[in-house]
Motif scaffolding. Structure first.
Motif, short mmCIF file in Angstrom:
data_model
loop_
_atom_site.label_atom_id
_atom_site.label_comp_id
_atom_site.label_asym_id
_atom_site.label_seq_id
_atom_site.Cartn_x
_atom_site.Cartn_y
_atom_site.Cartn_z
N SER A 244 0.84 -1.20 0.00
CA SER A 244 0.00 0.00 0.00
C SER A 244 0.87 1.25 0.00
N ALA A 266 -3.90 0.40 -2.49
CA ALA A 266 -3.35 -0.89 -2.06
C ALA A 266 -3.44 -1.85 -3.23
N ILE A 273 -7.78 -6.91 -2.97
CA ILE A 273 -7.63 -6.30 -1.65
C ILE A 273 -8.94 -6.41 -0.90
N VAL A 276 -8.11 -2.64 4.28
CA VAL A 276 -7.02 -1.70 4.56
C VAL A 276 -7.31 -1.09 5.92
N TRP A 301 -4.93 -1.86 -8.64
CA TRP A 301 -4.89 -1.36 -7.28
C TRP A 301 -6.28 -0.92 -6.82
N TRP A 304 -8.41 3.69 -1.41
CA TRP A 304 -9.01 3.66 -0.08
C TRP A 304 -8.88 5.04 0.58
N ALA A 322 -2.44 -3.30 4.30
CA ALA A 322 -3.46 -3.93 3.45
C ALA A 322 -3.44 -5.44 3.65
N GLU A 347 3.03 0.68 5.51
CA GLU A 347 3.31 2.03 5.03
C GLU A 347 3.32 3.00 6.20
#
Length: 354
Positions: A244, A266, A273, A276, A301, A304, A322, A347
């Protein structure tokens, strides 16, 4: 979040010019389809002088020979929307540091690729898929390596199973327009779900082989070496890790106190995914972010966002992690390896509210 400038007025972040390696600006990474001019650039060598307008198929095939771009375009096409991420993306975040191009978070982009499934081209050549072990692809770029004396062409292989995937294509268009030269025109391989070292540019030869390929970009590079001074327990780089990025606010940004919207993307090479989570207190507590609608494949991707309500003045460590539908979650610490591949730790950014 994004600038109002047109893509042609914006610039990539340059890491090196010879060969050319440049990152996509973080605010534009999350666009559904990154403009060609903002798509990151990863090269091992200088650009090829005159890429061939087609490629040769040989090896375990009944009808070896050259297939022109014109003939390829006449075949049934397939459009694949996918992330391409350099295996070295986020390399600069590893601790201890690793040698190699010091990528930040922008060696990743996404768009729509149109081309012909590799399995169709192999079928037309009459390949022996019962005997075949790998499909070797060779690019039009070549040069010297710092660890060797000779000149080498960028050459890699795919296992038969991945070569047969209908979404593994030889592409000639990107986002509805002819592929640009710097991104592989006239023809490039697209291998969704795998790190982008597999999505070779300027394809000039495809060889069906009954033996495992032992080229340098297969057995020395793009290999995870877990131990600092040893090749023990090494294994190949293939599928992208779940990962992410926080796009807004920016790392080390100073913003006004009050309700904030934290947003990012993410992705995963293995499954869609599913979750998150965001922390605004350095990982002590976590809250679920909202996911925007996503495609049915694991190739793209997911955007979010999280509403951080009534944030008071102070300095904060913001984090995002994620999880995909296969149960893979970003770890607190990335899997360290000699060459700095596959970084996907939680992250983390710093912000200050005033």
């Amino acid at each position: 979040m994004c600038s109002k400038k047109a893509p042609e007025e914006l610039y990539l972040k340059t890491l090196s010019l010879e060969p050319e390696n440049q990152e996509t600006p973080i605010p534009f990474v999350g666009n559904d389809h990154v403009h060609s001019s903002l798509f990151y650039r990863r090269n091992h060598f200088s650009y090829p002088q005159e890429p061939a307008a087609g490629f040769t198929i040989d090896g375990l095939v009944e009808s070896p020979g050259f297939i022109s771009l014109e003939n390829i375009k006449a075949l049934p096409s397939r459009t694949v929307e996918t992330v391409l991420e350099c295996a070295g993306n986020k390399r600069s975040l590893f601790e201890p540091k690793t040698f190699g191009e010091p990528w930040g978070k922008g060696a990743i982009s996404q768009g729509e690729w149109r081309g012909v499934p590799l399995k169709i081209l192999l079928g037309k050549a009459g390949w022996d898929k019962e005997t075949a072990v790998e499909v070797i692809t060779a690019a039009g770029d070549a040069g010297e390596r710092p660890d060797k004396k000779d000149v080498y062409t960028y050459t890699r292989s795919l296992p038969v199973e991945k070569a047969m995937d209908p979404d593994t294509i030889i592409a000639y268009e990107y986002n509805g327009r002819p592929l640009s030269f710097k991104h592989g025109a006239p023809l490039r391989l697209i291998v969704p779900g795998w790190y982008a070292m597999a999505s070779m540019k300027w394809v000039e030869r495809i060889t069906v082989s009954k033996e495992t390929f032992e080229g340098l970009f297969q057995t020395i590079d793009y290999v995870y070496y877990p131990h600092k001074n040893s090749r023990k327990d090494a294994f190949p780089v293939t599928t992208m890790n779940v990962n992410s990025i926080i796009q807004s606010p920016a790392d080390m940004e100073i913003i006004k106190e009050g309700t904030q919207v934290i947003e990012g993307i993410a992705w995963s090479g293995e499954a869609v995914i599913e979750l998150v989570e965001v922390s605004t207190d350095g990982g002590q507590t976590w809250s679920e972010a909202q996911l925007e609608p996503q495609g049915e494949t694991s190739y793209t991707w997911t955007k979010w966002y999280y509403e951080w309500k009534e944030a008071a003045a102070g300095e904060y460590t913001l984090m995002a992690r994620a999880c995909d539908a296969s149960g893979r979650q970003q770890p607190m610490q990335a899997f360290w390896n000699q060459k700095g591949y596959g970084y996907n730790a939680v992250e983390t950014i710093q912000v200050k509210l005033k």
